[in-house]
Design an enzyme around this catalytic site. Sequence first.
Site, PDB file in Angstrom:
ATOM      1  N   ASP A   1       0.862  -1.180   0.000  1.00  0.00           N
ATOM      2  CA  ASP A   1       0.000   0.000   0.000  1.00  0.00           C
ATOM      3  C   ASP A   1       0.908   1.243   0.000  1.00  0.00           C
ATOM      4  OD1 ASP A   1      -2.291   1.682   0.435  1.00  0.00           O
ATOM      5  OD2 ASP A   1      -1.770   1.732   2.569  1.00  0.00           O
TER       6      ASP A   1
ATOM      7  N   ASP B   1      -0.147   5.043   0.955  1.00  0.00           N
ATOM      8  CA  ASP B   1      -0.346   6.022   2.032  1.00  0.00           C
ATOM      9  C   ASP B   1      -0.304   5.338   3.395  1.00  0.00           C
ATOM     10  OD1 ASP B   1      -1.003   8.441   0.379  1.00  0.00           O
ATOM     11  OD2 ASP B   1      -2.611   7.125  -0.304  1.00  0.00           O
TER      12      ASP B   1
ATOM     13  N   GLY C   1      -8.166   3.619   3.230  1.00  0.00           N
ATOM     14  CA  GLY C   1      -7.843   2.544   2.291  1.00  0.00           C
ATOM     15  C   GLY C   1      -8.817   2.380   1.152  1.00  0.00           C
TER      16      GLY C   1
ATOM     17  N   ARG D   1     -11.885   6.852  -3.133  1.00  0.00           N
ATOM     18  CA  ARG D   1     -12.445   8.098  -2.608  1.00  0.00           C
ATOM     19  C   ARG D   1     -13.978   8.079  -2.534  1.00  0.00           C
ATOM     20  NH1 ARG D   1     -10.699  12.445  -6.425  1.00  0.00           N
ATOM     21  NH2 ARG D   1      -8.690  11.437  -6.075  1.00  0.00           N
TER      22      ARG D   1
ATOM     23  N   SER E   1      -5.365   5.348  -4.242  1.00  0.00           N
ATOM     24  CA  SER E   1      -5.160   6.750  -4.592  1.00  0.00           C
ATOM     25  C   SER E   1      -4.969   6.939  -6.093  1.00  0.00           C
ATOM     26  CB  SER E   1      -3.934   7.295  -3.861  1.00  0.00           C
ATOM     27  OG  SER E   1      -3.643   8.599  -4.331  1.00  0.00           O
TER      28      SER E   1
ATOM     29  N   ASN F   1      -3.617   9.593  -7.081  1.00  0.00           N
ATOM     30  CA  ASN F   1      -2.426  10.451  -7.135  1.00  0.00           C
ATOM     31  C   ASN F   1      -1.135   9.663  -6.936  1.00  0.00           C
ATOM     32  OD1 ASN F   1      -4.202  12.748  -7.176  1.00  0.00           O
ATOM     33  ND2 ASN F   1      -4.457  12.503  -4.986  1.00  0.00           N
TER      34      ASN F   1
ATOM     35  N   ASP G   1      -1.724  -0.541   5.997  1.00  0.00           N
ATOM     36  CA  ASP G   1      -1.990   0.077   7.299  1.00  0.00           C
ATOM     37  C   ASP G   1      -3.482   0.249   7.565  1.00  0.00           C
ATOM     38  OD1 ASP G   1      -2.279   2.083   5.324  1.00  0.00           O
ATOM     39  OD2 ASP G   1      -2.020   3.633   6.841  1.00  0.00           O
TER      40      ASP G   1
HETATM   41 MG   LIG Z   1      -2.926   3.148   3.613  1.00  0.00          MG
END
Ligand SMILES: [Mg+2]
Length: 246
Positions: free
Chosen positions: A17, A19, A63, A66, A141, A143, A199
Amino acid sequence: MTTQLGLPDAIQACLFDLDGVVTKTAVVHAAAWKETFDAFLRERDGADFRPFTDSDYDEYVDGRPRADGVRTFLASRGIDLPEGGPDDPPDALTVGGVGNRKNELVLEKIRNDGVQPYEGTLRYIDAVRAAGLATAIVSSSANTLDVLRSIDAERLFDVRVDGVVARERGLPGKPRPDTFLAAARDLGVEPSRAAVFEDALAGMEAGRSGHFGYVVGVDRVGQTDALYAHGADHVVKDLAELGGDA
Ligand SMILES: [Mg+2]
C-alpha cells in the site's frame, strides 16, 4: 521464514500500500477527510453536529477508493447523497463533489508540505528486491504516480495498480481484494506466494479475502488489535522490524 526479510519462505512477491506504508501521507488524507466531512456535517446538522472521528476514518474511509469512502461514511450517519459525477465541482452536494473537495485539500496540503517517505519502508523494499522478490504498489489513490515520483520511488515497483489503473480496468477497490489480485497476476505470482503490506483495516480485509500468503499490518496509529481482528498475520510499527537491514 526468509529470516532476512521476516517473511515465510514461499513468498515471491510483496504488494505494498502507498499512504501510511510507503509515505507519511495517511495523516494528510485523514486531515483532509475530517475537514471535508466536518464542514459538510456542520452545514447540514447545525446544533446537532457530530464531528468526524478517528474511528470513523479507520472504519469507513481509510484505504477505500475516494467515492466509496464518501458513501460508506455518510451511510454510517444515515445520509444518502446523489452520486453526481467524478467531475462535479468541489462544492456540489454529491458523492463526486464531496470527494473532489477532499482531493483538493489533499493536493493543497501535499503542495505546501511535500511528501515524506518512511525510510524504514524504503530500506525494506531495497532489501526485498535485492533478495530477488518482485514488488508492486497497490493503492486506491489516483495520485499514486505523482506521489511516487516526488520521492523518486517509482523505480522501486515492478507493477502499479492504483486508483487510475483500477478505474481503467473496472476493478473494485479495497476492502475487496481485486486490486491486490491484479497486481499479483501482473507479477505472475500466485496470491498464496504474495505478501500484502497495509496500514488500513480495509486493506487487511482485502488481504484476508484474497487468500494471500502473508498479510502484514503496519500500525502507525495504535490500532494493532484491530489490524489483527481484520486479518493481519503479523503487525509491526515499522517495516524495519521485519529485517532487511543486513
Ligand atoms: Mg494506507
